[in-house]
Design an enzyme around this catalytic site. Structure first.
Site, PDB file in Angstrom:
ATOM      1  N   ASP A  59       0.801  -1.228   0.000  1.00  0.00           N
ATOM      2  CA  ASP A  59       0.000   0.000   0.000  1.00  0.00           C
ATOM      3  C   ASP A  59       0.833   1.278   0.000  1.00  0.00           C
ATOM      4  OD1 ASP A  59      -2.873  -0.681   0.079  1.00  0.00           O
ATOM      5  OD2 ASP A  59      -2.357  -1.773   1.909  1.00  0.00           O
ATOM      6  N   GLU A  64      -0.220   9.458   1.458  1.00  0.00           N
ATOM      7  CA  GLU A  64      -0.942  10.404   2.325  1.00  0.00           C
ATOM      8  C   GLU A  64      -1.097   9.859   3.750  1.00  0.00           C
ATOM      9  OE1 GLU A  64      -5.072  12.662   1.955  1.00  0.00           O
ATOM     10  OE2 GLU A  64      -5.340  10.505   1.948  1.00  0.00           O
ATOM     11  N   ASP A  65      -1.200   8.530   3.867  1.00  0.00           N
ATOM     12  CA  ASP A  65      -1.484   7.953   5.183  1.00  0.00           C
ATOM     13  C   ASP A  65      -0.286   7.958   6.126  1.00  0.00           C
ATOM     14  OD1 ASP A  65      -4.180   7.418   4.659  1.00  0.00           O
ATOM     15  OD2 ASP A  65      -3.607   5.658   3.483  1.00  0.00           O
ATOM     16  N   ARG A  84       1.237  -1.665   7.196  1.00  0.00           N
ATOM     17  CA  ARG A  84       1.628  -0.381   6.613  1.00  0.00           C
ATOM     18  C   ARG A  84       2.636   0.395   7.477  1.00  0.00           C
ATOM     19  NH1 ARG A  84      -2.756   3.063   3.757  1.00  0.00           N
ATOM     20  NH2 ARG A  84      -0.749   3.818   2.972  1.00  0.00           N
ATOM     21  N   HIS A 159     -11.683   6.325   5.606  1.00  0.00           N
ATOM     22  CA  HIS A 159     -11.015   7.476   6.219  1.00  0.00           C
ATOM     23  C   HIS A 159     -11.928   8.703   6.201  1.00  0.00           C
ATOM     24  CE1 HIS A 159      -7.039   5.469   4.904  1.00  0.00           C
ATOM     25  NE2 HIS A 159      -7.007   5.521   6.222  1.00  0.00           N
ATOM     26  N   CYS A 246      -4.977  10.190  -1.542  1.00  0.00           N
ATOM     27  CA  CYS A 246      -4.085   9.192  -0.916  1.00  0.00           C
ATOM     28  C   CYS A 246      -2.740   9.083  -1.603  1.00  0.00           C
ATOM     29  CB  CYS A 246      -4.668   7.789  -0.972  1.00  0.00           C
ATOM     30  SG  CYS A 246      -6.397   7.682  -0.976  1.00  0.00           S
TER      31      CYS A 246
HETATM   32  C1  CIR Z   1      -5.515   0.702   2.894  1.00  0.00           C
HETATM   33  O1  CIR Z   1      -6.509   0.026   3.176  1.00  0.00           O
HETATM   34  O2  CIR Z   1      -4.783   1.170   3.766  1.00  0.00           O
HETATM   35  C2  CIR Z   1      -5.207   0.957   1.439  1.00  0.00           C
HETATM   36  N1  CIR Z   1      -5.548  -0.199   0.676  1.00  0.00           N
HETATM   37  C3  CIR Z   1      -5.974   2.148   0.925  1.00  0.00           C
HETATM   38  C4  CIR Z   1      -5.559   3.424   1.609  1.00  0.00           C
HETATM   39  C5  CIR Z   1      -6.209   4.623   1.009  1.00  0.00           C
HETATM   40  N2  CIR Z   1      -5.749   5.785   1.658  1.00  0.00           N
HETATM   41  C6  CIR Z   1      -6.474   6.872   1.848  1.00  0.00           C
HETATM   42  O3  CIR Z   1      -7.639   6.920   1.530  1.00  0.00           O
HETATM   43  N3  CIR Z   1      -5.888   7.909   2.439  1.00  0.00           N
END
Ligand code: CIR
Length: 261
Positions: A59, A64-65, A84, A159, A246
């Site tokens: 991922d 962004e995360d 992650r 989110h 993201c």
């Molecule tokens: C997750 O589930 O962490 C990733 N597959 C998708 C993350 C998407 N991030 C976001 O919307 N900020």
């Protein structure tokens, strides 16, 4: 503006999924869509810094995360999904050139997708990825800098920024079915088109908004309100539960430490 992006991993199809079913992902198609996304960010005036995907980080494109960047500081997140957590090192290794760093500490967990910066307000989603301890740690860093922290319950989507993003410092684009919009006062709210529940996620740049091509009705709503909207096809990336915000960390260049080239 600077945009940091991360390449798509060979392991992309092993991504985390929470609210959607797993379907086959064509990594080459996802990479082509990502390339176009990066091109559009550059065309709209961003200096794009691209970092590699890292080993075994399915991922990591969803950069962004991993951090929350405001003018004064970057907060390095501790992502809610265990798979992650190792993503943050490479991001911190780039961000320190641009901002003083603070780090979220266990047992706190937070995904940057849960933090919406709108002027001097930080809305923080309380979600399956982000807990109260993380919200408290963000408050300890940001309140002395003059930011107001406002927690928002997130239940129907992954989110906070799946349900609301900022169009400018006064207006928010919202899916009112996914969050309680009363906490957004006094911001002015524009609703997504009801046929497009996932359309609230847009990237705000000085030159234009960047939105997913899958949501033309919401884009035309925004255009009628005077916004310039650039659309990008992120349909393959959406199969990994990602959207447009993201895939980048975007912040102003004005506060650089002076170390960056
Ligand atoms: C997750 O589930 O962490 C990733 N597959 C998708 C993350 C998407 N991030 C976001 O919307 N900020």
């Amino acid at each position: 503006m600077i945009a940091i992006t991360r390449e798509i991993s060979d392991d992309f199809a092993k991504c985390e999924l929470t609210h959607i079913e797993r379907v086959p992902i064509d990594v080459d198609v996802a990479r082509a869509q990502h390339e176009e996304y990066v091109r559009v960010l550059a065309e709209l005036g961003c200096r794009v810094i691209r970092i590699s995907s890292g080993e075994h980080l399915p991922d990591s494109v969803f950069i962004e995360d991993t951090a929350v960047v405001v003018d004064e500081v970057a907060i390095i997140c501790r992502p809610g999904a265990e798979s992650r957590r190792a993503e943050v090192d490479a991001v911190a290794g780039t961000l320190w050139l641009h901002r003083k760093l603070e780090e979220i500490q266990a047992p706190a967990t937070i995904d940057g997708g849960d933090v919406l910066v709108a002027g001097r307000t930080l809305f923080i989603g309380r979600s399956s990825r982000t807990n109260d301890e993380a919200i408290a740690q963000c408050a300890r860093v940001c309140e002395p800098l003059g930011y107001q922290i406002r927690p928002v319950e997130v239940r129907e989507c992954l989110h906070l920024k799946s349900a609301v993003t900022a169009l400018d410092n006064r207006r928010l684009l919202v899916n009112p079915d996914w969050i309680d919009t009363t906490v957004l006062t006094p911001f002015e709210v524009i609703d997504v088109h009801p046929d497009e529940p996932a359309a609230a996620n847009v990237v705000r740049l000085d030159a234009a908004l960047v939105a997913a091509a899958a949501f033309p009705k919401t884009a035309s709503r925004l255009e009628h309100r005077g916004y310039l909207v650039r659309t990008v096809d992120v349909s393959e990336i959406a199969k990994a539960e990602g959207a447009v915000t993201c895939c980048s960390l975007i912040f102003s260049t004005s506060q650089e430490t002076g170390f960056a080239l």
